[in-house]
Design an enzyme around this catalytic site. Structure first.
Site, PDB file in Angstrom:
ATOM      1  N   HIS A  27       0.840  -1.263   0.025  1.00 43.62           N
ATOM      2  CA  HIS A  27      -0.204   0.288   0.017  1.00 43.62           C
ATOM      3  C   HIS A  27       0.895   1.479   0.251  1.00 43.62           C
ATOM      4  CE1 HIS A  27      -3.151  -2.884   0.968  1.00 43.62           C
ATOM      5  NE2 HIS A  27      -4.102  -1.768   0.646  1.00 43.62           N
TER       6      HIS A  27
ATOM      7  N   LYS B  78      -0.820   5.082   4.539  1.00 40.40           N
ATOM      8  CA  LYS B  78      -1.901   3.959   5.267  1.00 40.40           C
ATOM      9  C   LYS B  78      -1.210   3.830   6.672  1.00 40.40           C
ATOM     10  CE  LYS B  78      -3.825  -0.553   4.774  1.00 40.40           C
ATOM     11  NZ  LYS B  78      -5.197  -0.094   4.927  1.00 40.40           N
TER      12      LYS B  78
END
Length: 264
Positions: free
Chosen positions: A153, A157
């Protein structure tokens, strides 16, 4: 016409959800809930050029004044449970894209939903392709029980591993007996080198700029390997799943955890 409130409209996911609600003829975006900008109009915010939609910082007041059918919550893990509780109190069905819910949270929120006879959906991932990846991985695990998960990601995040990775591991664990993978005398020369452990499966989290949301489930067997991978290249990829969740939540009277439960 489904009346919708979006919490977290200025985030990357929130901005896409606003576009979805403004273009869908069956959706009416009646208000948004933001951490600031109370009393402004959506089109007056830097991120938007359209939308005669009021902005609130008080979710309860927003619900009381607009009586929406559905809340789309795309805020942060710290707020997900509280926002769902406020929604239930006001007869609003939550569709939640934040992660970080514990098993206890899920149990408690399910009881609340059923007590109010309201539908609710928590989706670790809204991408239809990601849901299929999880379902395919569960099927594969019936026949190949040596498996590791690598999720990647963007570097903004907050949680690791991702909700998608955890949900994938949970689905695999439903059909796979716990098994410690690797050599029985394996040791880590650096702490965490082998990743997080879930029933003997290893989950590895990568956080890098330039990433959006990516996951690969790796299976190994005698003389063979199998890889199941999904890549979200932009956040628009999540919107068909958001649309599906909004359409389905009004038909439910309990909490559903994971969109895979809505796909045959």
């Amino acid at each position: 016409m489904t009346r919708i409130v979006i919490a977290g409209p200025r985030g990357n996911m929130g901005q896409e959800a606003v576009k979805l609600c403004l273009r869908e003829e069956s959706f009416e975006l009646v208000a948004v809930v933001d951490s600031k900008n109370d009393g402004k109009q959506l089109k007056g915010l830097q991120e938007f050029q359209q939308g005669d939609v009021p902005v609130y910082t008080d979710m309860a007041r927003c619900f009381a004044e607009h009586e929406p059918d559905v809340l789309i919550d795309l805020t942060a893990p710290a707020f997900g449970r509280k926002h769902m509780e406020v929604a239930f109190e006001h007869g609003v069905r939550p569709v939640v894209g934040t992660t970080g819910f514990s098993d206890e949270d899920i149990r408690d929120l399910t009881k609340l939903a059923e007590a109010k006879e309201l539908g609710a959906i928590i989706a670790p991932n809204f991408a239809i392709g990601a849901i299929l990846m999880m379902k395919f991985a569960q099927t594969a695990a019936r026949y190949m029980n040596d498996v590791e998960i690598i999720e990647q990601h963007h570097d903004r995040k907050l949680d690791a591993p991702s909700g998608t990775a955890v949900k994938t591991a949970q689905l695999i664990a439903e059909v796979r007996a716990p098994k410690k993978q690797g050599h029985e005398q394996e040791r880590e020369e650096m702490a965490g080198a082998r990743g997080a452990d879930f029933d003997g499966m290893k989950i590895h989290s990568v956080r890098l700029p330039g990433r959006v949301a990516h996951q690969e489930v790796l299976f190994g067997g005698v003389g063979q390997t199998l890889s199941i991978r999904h890549d979200s290249l932009n956040r628009e990829s999540f919107m068909p799943g958001v649309k599906l969740a909004v359409e389905q939540v009004v038909k439910l009277s309990t909490l559903v955890y994971g969109l895979e439960n809505l796909i045959d």
